[in-house]
Design a protein around this motif. Structure first.
Motif, PDB file in Angstrom:
ATOM      1  N   PRO A 160      -6.485  -2.023  -4.008  1.00  0.00           N
ATOM      2  CA  PRO A 160      -6.155  -1.445  -2.707  1.00  0.00           C
ATOM      3  C   PRO A 160      -6.569  -2.379  -1.575  1.00  0.00           C
ATOM      4  O   PRO A 160      -7.450  -3.217  -1.767  1.00  0.00           O
ATOM      5  CB  PRO A 160      -6.983  -0.157  -2.685  1.00  0.00           C
ATOM      6  CG  PRO A 160      -8.052  -0.345  -3.688  1.00  0.00           C
ATOM      7  CD  PRO A 160      -7.534  -1.300  -4.713  1.00  0.00           C
ATOM      8  N   LYS A 190      -8.221   7.955  -8.704  1.00  0.00           N
ATOM      9  CA  LYS A 190      -7.785   7.615 -10.059  1.00  0.00           C
ATOM     10  C   LYS A 190      -8.934   7.030 -10.864  1.00  0.00           C
ATOM     11  O   LYS A 190      -9.122   7.356 -12.034  1.00  0.00           O
ATOM     12  CB  LYS A 190      -6.633   6.603  -9.990  1.00  0.00           C
ATOM     13  CG  LYS A 190      -5.290   7.244  -9.738  1.00  0.00           C
ATOM     14  CD  LYS A 190      -4.258   6.247  -9.310  1.00  0.00           C
ATOM     15  CE  LYS A 190      -3.685   5.437 -10.435  1.00  0.00           C
ATOM     16  NZ  LYS A 190      -2.569   4.599  -9.958  1.00  0.00           N
ATOM     17  N   ARG A 234     -10.678   8.724 -14.189  1.00  0.00           N
ATOM     18  CA  ARG A 234     -10.686   8.037 -15.479  1.00  0.00           C
ATOM     19  C   ARG A 234     -12.107   7.841 -15.990  1.00  0.00           C
ATOM     20  O   ARG A 234     -12.422   8.134 -17.132  1.00  0.00           O
ATOM     21  CB  ARG A 234      -9.980   6.694 -15.316  1.00  0.00           C
ATOM     22  CG  ARG A 234      -9.616   6.024 -16.623  1.00  0.00           C
ATOM     23  CD  ARG A 234      -8.780   4.786 -16.372  1.00  0.00           C
ATOM     24  NE  ARG A 234      -9.406   3.951 -15.358  1.00  0.00           N
ATOM     25  CZ  ARG A 234      -8.742   3.416 -14.341  1.00  0.00           C
ATOM     26  NH1 ARG A 234      -7.459   3.642 -14.200  1.00  0.00           N
ATOM     27  NH2 ARG A 234      -9.361   2.653 -13.467  1.00  0.00           N
ATOM     28  N   GLN A 264      -4.920   5.397   2.701  1.00  0.00           N
ATOM     29  CA  GLN A 264      -4.405   6.285   1.664  1.00  0.00           C
ATOM     30  C   GLN A 264      -4.399   5.585   0.307  1.00  0.00           C
ATOM     31  O   GLN A 264      -4.820   6.162  -0.700  1.00  0.00           O
ATOM     32  CB  GLN A 264      -2.977   6.703   2.022  1.00  0.00           C
ATOM     33  CG  GLN A 264      -2.234   7.363   0.889  1.00  0.00           C
ATOM     34  CD  GLN A 264      -0.907   7.952   1.338  1.00  0.00           C
ATOM     35  OE1 GLN A 264      -0.864   8.936   2.051  1.00  0.00           O
ATOM     36  NE2 GLN A 264       0.171   7.350   0.921  1.00  0.00           N
ATOM     37  N   ALA A 265      -3.972   4.318   0.291  1.00  0.00           N
ATOM     38  CA  ALA A 265      -3.952   3.567  -0.963  1.00  0.00           C
ATOM     39  C   ALA A 265      -5.364   3.429  -1.523  1.00  0.00           C
ATOM     40  O   ALA A 265      -5.583   3.526  -2.731  1.00  0.00           O
ATOM     41  CB  ALA A 265      -3.330   2.193  -0.728  1.00  0.00           C
ATOM     42  N   GLN A 266      -6.339   3.239  -0.632  1.00  0.00           N
ATOM     43  CA  GLN A 266      -7.726   3.120  -1.089  1.00  0.00           C
ATOM     44  C   GLN A 266      -8.212   4.428  -1.701  1.00  0.00           C
ATOM     45  O   GLN A 266      -8.857   4.438  -2.758  1.00  0.00           O
ATOM     46  CB  GLN A 266      -8.645   2.746   0.088  1.00  0.00           C
ATOM     47  CG  GLN A 266      -8.371   1.371   0.674  1.00  0.00           C
ATOM     48  CD  GLN A 266      -9.072   1.159   2.010  1.00  0.00           C
ATOM     49  OE1 GLN A 266      -9.732   2.048   2.533  1.00  0.00           O
ATOM     50  NE2 GLN A 266      -8.934  -0.034   2.558  1.00  0.00           N
ATOM     51  N   ARG A 301     -14.072   9.623   2.106  1.00  0.00           N
ATOM     52  CA  ARG A 301     -14.891   9.164   0.989  1.00  0.00           C
ATOM     53  C   ARG A 301     -16.158  10.010   0.885  1.00  0.00           C
ATOM     54  O   ARG A 301     -16.603  10.335  -0.221  1.00  0.00           O
ATOM     55  CB  ARG A 301     -15.283   7.698   1.181  1.00  0.00           C
ATOM     56  CG  ARG A 301     -14.151   6.742   0.931  1.00  0.00           C
ATOM     57  CD  ARG A 301     -14.561   5.344   1.327  1.00  0.00           C
ATOM     58  NE  ARG A 301     -13.382   4.491   1.431  1.00  0.00           N
ATOM     59  CZ  ARG A 301     -12.971   3.692   0.451  1.00  0.00           C
ATOM     60  NH1 ARG A 301     -13.637   3.606  -0.661  1.00  0.00           N
ATOM     61  NH2 ARG A 301     -11.900   2.966   0.616  1.00  0.00           N
ATOM     62  N   ALA A 320       3.926  10.216  -7.650  1.00  0.00           N
ATOM     63  CA  ALA A 320       4.438   9.249  -8.616  1.00  0.00           C
ATOM     64  C   ALA A 320       3.373   8.230  -8.963  1.00  0.00           C
ATOM     65  O   ALA A 320       3.268   7.788 -10.103  1.00  0.00           O
ATOM     66  CB  ALA A 320       5.678   8.553  -8.053  1.00  0.00           C
ATOM     67  N   GLU A 321       2.567   7.873  -7.983  1.00  0.00           N
ATOM     68  CA  GLU A 321       1.600   6.825  -8.223  1.00  0.00           C
ATOM     69  C   GLU A 321       0.319   7.339  -8.873  1.00  0.00           C
ATOM     70  O   GLU A 321      -0.294   6.641  -9.668  1.00  0.00           O
ATOM     71  CB  GLU A 321       1.247   6.153  -6.897  1.00  0.00           C
ATOM     72  CG  GLU A 321       1.307   4.673  -7.011  1.00  0.00           C
ATOM     73  CD  GLU A 321       1.503   4.035  -5.674  1.00  0.00           C
ATOM     74  OE1 GLU A 321       0.515   3.911  -4.951  1.00  0.00           O
ATOM     75  OE2 GLU A 321       2.641   3.666  -5.361  1.00  0.00           O
ATOM     76  N   ALA A 363       0.815  -1.221   0.000  1.00  0.00           N
ATOM     77  CA  ALA A 363       0.000   0.000   0.000  1.00  0.00           C
ATOM     78  C   ALA A 363       0.845   1.266   0.000  1.00  0.00           C
ATOM     79  O   ALA A 363       0.410   2.301  -0.461  1.00  0.00           O
ATOM     80  CB  ALA A 363      -0.925  -0.001   1.217  1.00  0.00           C
ATOM     81  N   ALA A 400       6.550   3.748  -8.956  1.00  0.00           N
ATOM     82  CA  ALA A 400       5.326   3.030  -9.318  1.00  0.00           C
ATOM     83  C   ALA A 400       4.395   3.922 -10.114  1.00  0.00           C
ATOM     84  O   ALA A 400       3.288   4.216  -9.693  1.00  0.00           O
ATOM     85  CB  ALA A 400       4.635   2.514  -8.057  1.00  0.00           C
ATOM     86  N   PHE A 401       4.831   4.353 -11.268  1.00  0.00           N
ATOM     87  CA  PHE A 401       4.011   5.265 -12.054  1.00  0.00           C
ATOM     88  C   PHE A 401       2.726   4.587 -12.495  1.00  0.00           C
ATOM     89  O   PHE A 401       2.754   3.516 -13.074  1.00  0.00           O
ATOM     90  CB  PHE A 401       4.761   5.740 -13.285  1.00  0.00           C
ATOM     91  CG  PHE A 401       6.072   6.344 -12.961  1.00  0.00           C
ATOM     92  CD1 PHE A 401       6.134   7.485 -12.197  1.00  0.00           C
ATOM     93  CD2 PHE A 401       7.248   5.762 -13.369  1.00  0.00           C
ATOM     94  CE1 PHE A 401       7.346   8.040 -11.859  1.00  0.00           C
ATOM     95  CE2 PHE A 401       8.464   6.313 -13.042  1.00  0.00           C
ATOM     96  CZ  PHE A 401       8.516   7.453 -12.285  1.00  0.00           C
ATOM     97  N   GLY A 402       1.635   5.282 -12.228  1.00  0.00           N
ATOM     98  CA  GLY A 402       0.341   4.796 -12.705  1.00  0.00           C
ATOM     99  C   GLY A 402       0.070   3.365 -12.305  1.00  0.00           C
ATOM    100  O   GLY A 402      -0.600   2.629 -13.000  1.00  0.00           O
ATOM    101  N   ALA A 450      -6.610   5.116  -5.113  1.00  0.00           N
ATOM    102  CA  ALA A 450      -7.208   4.262  -6.136  1.00  0.00           C
ATOM    103  C   ALA A 450      -8.583   4.806  -6.535  1.00  0.00           C
ATOM    104  O   ALA A 450      -8.949   4.814  -7.709  1.00  0.00           O
ATOM    105  CB  ALA A 450      -7.317   2.830  -5.615  1.00  0.00           C
ATOM    106  N   ARG A 486       5.056   4.365  -3.837  1.00  0.00           N
ATOM    107  CA  ARG A 486       6.450   4.195  -4.226  1.00  0.00           C
ATOM    108  C   ARG A 486       6.807   5.179  -5.320  1.00  0.00           C
ATOM    109  O   ARG A 486       6.003   5.512  -6.167  1.00  0.00           O
ATOM    110  CB  ARG A 486       6.667   2.775  -4.726  1.00  0.00           C
ATOM    111  CG  ARG A 486       6.600   1.741  -3.647  1.00  0.00           C
ATOM    112  CD  ARG A 486       7.532   0.582  -3.988  1.00  0.00           C
ATOM    113  NE  ARG A 486       7.386   0.161  -5.358  1.00  0.00           N
ATOM    114  CZ  ARG A 486       6.594  -0.821  -5.750  1.00  0.00           C
ATOM    115  NH1 ARG A 486       5.858  -1.442  -4.871  1.00  0.00           N
ATOM    116  NH2 ARG A 486       6.534  -1.148  -7.016  1.00  0.00           N
TER     117      ARG A 486
END
Lengths: 320, 328
Positions: free
Chosen positions: A271, B199, B203, B191-193, B163, B220-221, A258, A264-266, B196, A261
């Protein structure tokens, strides 16, 4: 190698019940929150031990128990061979002198009405020892100038204040420094300055750090050994390289996946599921089972015991 | 659709003070296309939040836009104020702030807050608004949305609250979302959720997102393009792969090198000496020159390098060339 800090089955409960009148009228039971649950670990002298975990994992509470700011509810805390729970108070306070703490927020942890000279010298002054030239010497050691001793904290930036906090921690010649998220409030370029300073001081003075952080990249940079906490329990512990090469516990694996990074582009990943459960009513069995992709029936009912796999200690029924 | 959703041209924000005029945002220009995430990154005081606030018209006085323009699908919006701006905000521009607890009203249920926003901006009936509110909550991944719509913000966890804030920002179907440090207060897994989710929404709906953050990893992600800000100016602007992988501006390169990385191990981190200049003491020439090891005489005097006057990618007279070793 001798352990400078040894925690044995450390537990801490907090009473989070409603006031007694509410309990009587609404017939509510007492409620306790187990912030630290059965944590055992050893920190050898001269090493950096990092505790990582998300909010509510108990990492700060452990740091505060070791520093003597919070009492343990069960288990023992040994510092330099002295059991701080059962030893005589005079002996305990003597051993506590060898231990200092650096906090997260360098704005809240410095008295705004005191000059830097007095702030840094205070841990020595309270013992009635001479503080002549001490602040000036320490300021130079942490990369500030001796003239800064006459200033007030508000005249410094965040990174400089954290240096002042480090200077204060060094004033009483400690062996151990507990750092609770020391760089979380700082910008990246300043963070690197503070981390480098901490590494240098460790080498020069032979310090031992208990490093508490939620930031995996910082932990990976600083630590020799890492303990991963989830809901108060130490779910995995391993030497740094071992842990990052081969995380055994599914929670550790999830944390690594999680974390954002730089390369880790795109990245499109699934999750992680769910959130940290309520610590007052933790799930039965393994506390991680509701979110765990590997969970089976045994995880719902039985609390996993710590197992040794190579150099790793892990609390999981299925790790191998 | 043609042309960018948001177009910022030579934007200047000034704060008059007794000791002179400060410029927290100085001649900043960028575009964001539909379905694109532009990451705006910088350290505290670099002017990244101020740029975001200028776009959505939430500058606190005495800060004000003194030059440049902000175009939303080609229409100038920087001169708007009061009612006209209020209509635009929420309807065509959504906002997500760092702390979800302070951006929700603690006295209203999340359903009330969503339907209020929908009714305010869209010509729909109350029943339809409620239906849309539930759909919005479902879309951002709140389980049992139909039951949760009557809950108050304090009954949600931090991640769930964020959310709700995203649902609130999206419910009137805006073209642009300004997200100011949306994940800074959250744990890594949450945070990862949220990243995602952002994004996916970007889209699927073709929303333009301006993602303001200090976290290079998040950029970056999530981002398609990155704008690096320093002392109120754009230091570098380009596709994320290029900027993160082959930084041209020495500041960006230094920022990357000072981030502890997965491969670095116990090696010393690279430091950028000093700190960002205060706004009342921005040096002449390139604002980065006192901290820059590549600085030469030209960097210390006006005119300072700007994106437009350099190669359009980095505001630097002597940019780092790809594959050149950054001296440690």
């Amino acid at each position: 190698m001798t352990a400078l800090i040894r925690l044995e089955r450390l537990t801490r409960d907090f009473d989070v019940s409603k006031p007694w009148l509410n309990r009587v009228i609404e017939r509510l039971p007492r409620e306790t929150l187990r912030a630290v649950s059965d944590v055992s670990l050893e920190i050898p002298a001269g090493s950096v031990y990092a505790l990582v975990g998300e909010s509510g994992s108990g990492k700060s509470t452990i740091g505060r128990i070791v520093a003597g700011l919070v009492r343990a509810s069960g288990g023992t805390v040994e510092i330099d061979g002295v059991d701080t729970v059962s030893a005589a108070p005079a002996r305990v306070s003597e051993v506590r002198r060898e231990l200092q703490m650096i906090f997260q927020d360098p704005f809240a942890s410095l008295n705004p009405r005191w000059k830097v000279r007095r702030i840094i010298a205070e841990p020595v002054a309270v013992r009635g020892e001479s503080t002549e030239g001490l602040s000036e010497r320490l300021l130079e050691q942490v990369g500030l100038s001796a003239a800064d001793a006459n200033k007030y904290p508000h005249e410094f930036s965040g990174g400089q204040r954290q240096r002042i906090c480090i200077a204060r921690a060094l004033a009483s010649n400690p062996k151990i420094i507990i750092c609770d998220e020391p760089t979380s409030a700082l910008d990246v370029s300043v963070q690197s300055q503070v981390l480098n300073l901490m590494s240098d001081l460790r080498e020069e003075l032979g310090l031992t750090y208990l490093f508490i952080s939620h930031d995996l990249t910082v932990v990976q940079h600083m630590a020799d050994r890492i303990g991963v906490l989830y809901l108060g329990a130490l779910v995995e512990e391993a030497p740094r390289d071992r842990l990052f090469a081969e995380p055994k516990h599914p929670y550790t694996q999830m944390l690594f996946d999680a974390a954002p990074r730089m390369d880790a582009f795109g990245r499109e990943v699934e999750p992680p599921k769910g959130e940290i459960p309520d610590a007052i009513n933790p799930p039965p069995g393994c506390p991680y089972h509701p979110r765990c992709p590997m969970a089976t029936e045994v995880c719902w009912t039985e609390v996993p015991q710590t197992r040794h796999i190579g150099e790793t200690r892990v609390r999981c029924h299925h790790a191998e | 659709m043609t042309g960018p959703v948001l177009s910022v041209r030579d934007l200047v924000v000034e704060i008059p003070t007794r000791r002179g005029v400060l410029r927290p945002v100085d001649r900043v220009s960028y575009d964001i296309a539909a379905g694109e995430i532009l990451g705006v990154v910088g350290e505290s005081g670099a002017g990244k939040s101020m740029t975001g606030n200028a776009v959505i018209g939430l500058l606190d006085r005495p800060a004000r836009i003194t030059a440049g323009e902000i175009l939303l699908t080609g229409e100038p919006i920087h001169g708007l104020n009061g009612e006209a701006l209020r209509r635009l905000r929420g309807r065509r521009m959504g906002m997500i702030f760092q702390d979800p607890l302070t951006s929700l009203n603690p006295l209203l249920t999340v359903g009330d807050q969503l339907t209020e926003t929908i009714l305010e901006h869209l010509p729909v009936s109350a029943a339809e608004a409620r239906k849309r509110a539930i759909a919005a909550l479902e879309e951002v991944g709140i389980p049992a949305a139909r039951q949760r719509i009557g809950s108050y913000p304090h009954e949600f966890s931090g991640g769930m609250r964020q959310r709700v804030v995203i649902a609130l920002a999206l419910c009137a179907e805006p073209e642009l979302i300004v997200a100011d440090e949306p994940t800074t207060a959250l744990d890594v897994s949450v945070q990862a959720q949220i990243i995602a989710l952002l994004k996916r929404l970007c889209r699927e709906r073709g929303v333009a997102v301006m993602l303001v953050t200090h976290d290079m990893g998040v950029i970056a992600e999530a981002a398609d393009r990155v704008a690096v800000m320093y002392a109120g100016r754009l230091a570098e602007l380009g596709p994320v792969r290029e900027v993160v992988g082959n930084a041209r501006h020495p500041y960006t390169a230094g920022l990357m090198a000072s981030t502890p990385s997965a491969s670095g191990g116990h090696r010393r981190l690279r430091q950028i000496p000093g700190a960002m200049p205060r706004l009342d003491a921005v040096p002449d020439g390139c604002p980065f020159h006192p901290r820059c090891e590549r600085a030469e005489a030209r960097c210390r005097q006006a005119p300072e390098p700007m994106l437009q006057t350099c190669d359009g990618r980095a505001a630097c007279w002597f940019p780092v060339v790809a594959d050149e070793e950054v001296p440690a």
